[in-house]
Enzyme design. Structure first.
Site, mmCIF file in Angstrom:
data_model
loop_
_atom_site.group_PDB
_atom_site.id
_atom_site.type_symbol
_atom_site.label_atom_id
_atom_site.label_comp_id
_atom_site.label_asym_id
_atom_site.label_seq_id
_atom_site.Cartn_x
_atom_site.Cartn_y
_atom_site.Cartn_z
ATOM 1 N N GLU A 159 2.723 2.792 15.096
ATOM 2 C CA GLU A 159 4.096 2.314 14.918
ATOM 3 C C GLU A 159 5.059 3.067 15.831
ATOM 4 O O GLU A 159 5.119 4.296 15.810
ATOM 5 C CB GLU A 159 4.540 2.480 13.463
ATOM 6 N N TYR B 96 5.747 6.991 3.991
ATOM 7 C CA TYR B 96 5.236 6.361 2.769
ATOM 8 C C TYR B 96 3.788 6.710 2.572
ATOM 9 O O TYR B 96 3.170 7.269 3.459
ATOM 10 C CB TYR B 96 5.432 4.837 2.813
ATOM 11 N N LYS C 258 -1.298 -4.089 14.175
ATOM 12 C CA LYS C 258 -0.047 -4.094 13.411
ATOM 13 C C LYS C 258 1.015 -3.365 14.233
ATOM 14 O O LYS C 258 1.344 -2.214 13.967
ATOM 15 C CB LYS C 258 -0.232 -3.446 12.038
ATOM 16 N N LYS D 219 -6.510 -0.177 6.814
ATOM 17 C CA LYS D 219 -5.311 0.067 7.605
ATOM 18 C C LYS D 219 -5.103 1.558 7.802
ATOM 19 O O LYS D 219 -5.301 2.346 6.879
ATOM 20 C CB LYS D 219 -4.076 -0.518 6.922
ATOM 21 N N SER E 81 2.684 -8.594 8.673
ATOM 22 C CA SER E 81 2.103 -7.717 7.656
ATOM 23 C C SER E 81 3.271 -6.913 7.106
ATOM 24 O O SER E 81 3.501 -5.771 7.492
ATOM 25 C CB SER E 81 1.032 -6.807 8.254
ATOM 26 N N ASP F 189 0.806 -1.219 0.000
ATOM 27 C CA ASP F 189 0.000 0.000 0.000
ATOM 28 C C ASP F 189 0.838 1.268 0.000
ATOM 29 O O ASP F 189 0.366 2.326 0.405
ATOM 30 C CB ASP F 189 -0.917 0.004 1.229
ATOM 31 N N GLU G 26 -2.612 0.448 13.890
ATOM 32 C CA GLU G 26 -1.150 0.496 13.752
ATOM 33 C C GLU G 26 -0.547 1.779 14.347
ATOM 34 O O GLU G 26 -0.336 2.753 13.640
ATOM 35 C CB GLU G 26 -0.743 0.383 12.277
ATOM 36 N N ARG H 20 3.685 1.145 -12.183
ATOM 37 C CA ARG H 20 3.079 0.752 -10.907
ATOM 38 C C ARG H 20 2.071 -0.370 -11.126
ATOM 39 O O ARG H 20 1.994 -1.328 -10.344
ATOM 40 C CB ARG H 20 2.406 1.961 -10.239
#
Length: 385
Positions: A214, A385, A254, A172, A323, A60, A212, A82
């Site tokens: 992180e 990202y 995640k 997500k 993941s 993603d 998530e 892509r």
């Protein structure tokens, strides 16, 4: 089981003293967790993704970040390139043996392959649940220690409804916490609350939310500091998930693995990473959550697989799996290089890495036959990202 029966059974399981407690005059008693029209489907989807020996392919990356990957092998960042690369991934024969879900970028969710089939159909043919990244990226958090907040709540309900209609069944949202930045209380709270609001909205649209927060690898801190921050972050996150009546049986997590900072002098062994990470999870994550799908966070392909394998040497209350993005795709991309003649070899590399992590999810992985390329770290300071 109908949704109404699901709700009835949930309420029936409450202690008698609680179930019989009279409602205050003029107030309606609310269920403790989401039990709407999608409740059963959410639980079934989460359980399917958290299947033995299976994990998630995270493909993603935004168009800009995907462009960086393509440029690293000498390709232009075009729609066509892509499309060709993502088609290679979703159409890999037999990928569904090891991968149960794939997180897509919005472009890919609505995109067809070059032969005219949809990317979603290709995943479904492989027995892989399509998912979608729904956050709108990180932005500077004012009056903080150079920290970030994650945008995307505006219009999220309608977007989730559109994604469900297109065939997505999970979502997500990635927010981050920086240890070198403190982290500040306001940044942790914003991260946790944003994730909880997103999770509630996603469930009401029929999408299983991956949660998530992180903990970034950036920094020279030791593993004990990472554990401290991870416990604080997950405590805050589950508080707000509960406050927002999120159905824990219908979510996936995640998390980052608990490791030292990327610039710390001492590297941890897989056994140490496993011990610290599982300690954090057991202290903070309810067993109702079906799946823990770790991110690799810039670890090498080999390191992330070894660490996952170490965590599955004894039974866990949850499905402990993966993941991964770069940790599944790095060698694949370098094998492909945009050449049609390399597609089968690149797909074979994807299957190899997926099988390695499938074995690790079951605690059966050995590093026999791994290449030097698989051991190369992929940490990028300040990675976005």
């Amino acid at each position: 089981m109908a949704a109404t029966q699901f709700a009835a059974n949930t309420l029936a399981a409450r202690p008698a003293a609680v179930a019989s407690r009279p409602a205050r005059r003029g107030l309606r008693v609310q269920a403790a967790a989401y039990n709407g029209a999608y409740a059963e489907e959410l639980v079934a989807t989460a359980r399917k993704i958290a299947s033995t020996g299976k994990g998630i392919l995270a493909m993603d990356e935004s168009n800009a970040t995907c462009g960086k990957r393509l440029e690293s092998v000498g390709l232009e960042n075009t729609v066509e390139n892509r499309q060709a690369y993502r088609e290679l991934l979703v159409s890999t024969p037999g990928l569904g043996q090891y991968i149960s879900g794939a997180i897509l970028f919005e472009e890919t969710l609505f995109q067809d392959t070059r032969k005219g089939t949809s990317m979603v159909d290709e995943l479904n043919k492989n027995g892989i649940v399509p998912g979608i990244k729904v956050d709108k990226g990180l932005h500077p958090l004012d009056n903080s220690n150079n920290e970030s907040w994650c945008a995307g709540l505006d219009g999220l309900s309608q977007r989730c409804a559109d994604y469900y209609k297109q065939g997505a069944r999970f979502a997500k949202w990635r927010s981050v916490v920086s240890i070198p930045a403190g982290p500040s209380a306001i940044a942790v709270r914003d991260c946790a609350y944003g994730l909880a609001r997103y999770a509630a909205i996603a469930q009401n649209a029929g999408l299983v939310p991956i949660v998530e927060p992180e903990i970034l690898l950036d920094g020279d801190h030791d593993i004990d500091r990472t554990l401290e921050v991870a416990e604080m972050t997950w405590a805050e996150t589950f508080k707000y998930l509960a406050d927002n009546n999120v159905l824990f049986e219908g979510i996936l997590l995640k998390p980052s693995m608990v490791t030292p900072g990327a610039e710390h002098a001492k590297r941890s062994t897989p056994d140490e990473v496993a011990a610290y990470t599982l300690r954090m999870l057991r202290r903070r994550v309810p067993p109702a959550v079906p799946g823990i799908m770790f991110l690799s966070g810039g670890q090498s392909e080999l390191e992330s697989t070894l660490n996952l394998n170490a965590m599955n040497q004894s039974p866990n209350p949850w499905h402990v799996s993966f993941s991964y993005a770069r940790a599944l795709q790095n060698t694949v991309l370098k094998t492909w290089k945009g050449e049609e003649g390399n597609v089968e070899a690149a797909q074979a590399m994807l299957l190899k890495r997926a099988k390695a992590n499938s074995d690790a999810q079951q605690g059966k992985y050995t590093a026999d036959g791994e290449s030097a390329e698989a051991a190369k770290g992929m940490f990028e300071k300040g990675y976005v990202y």
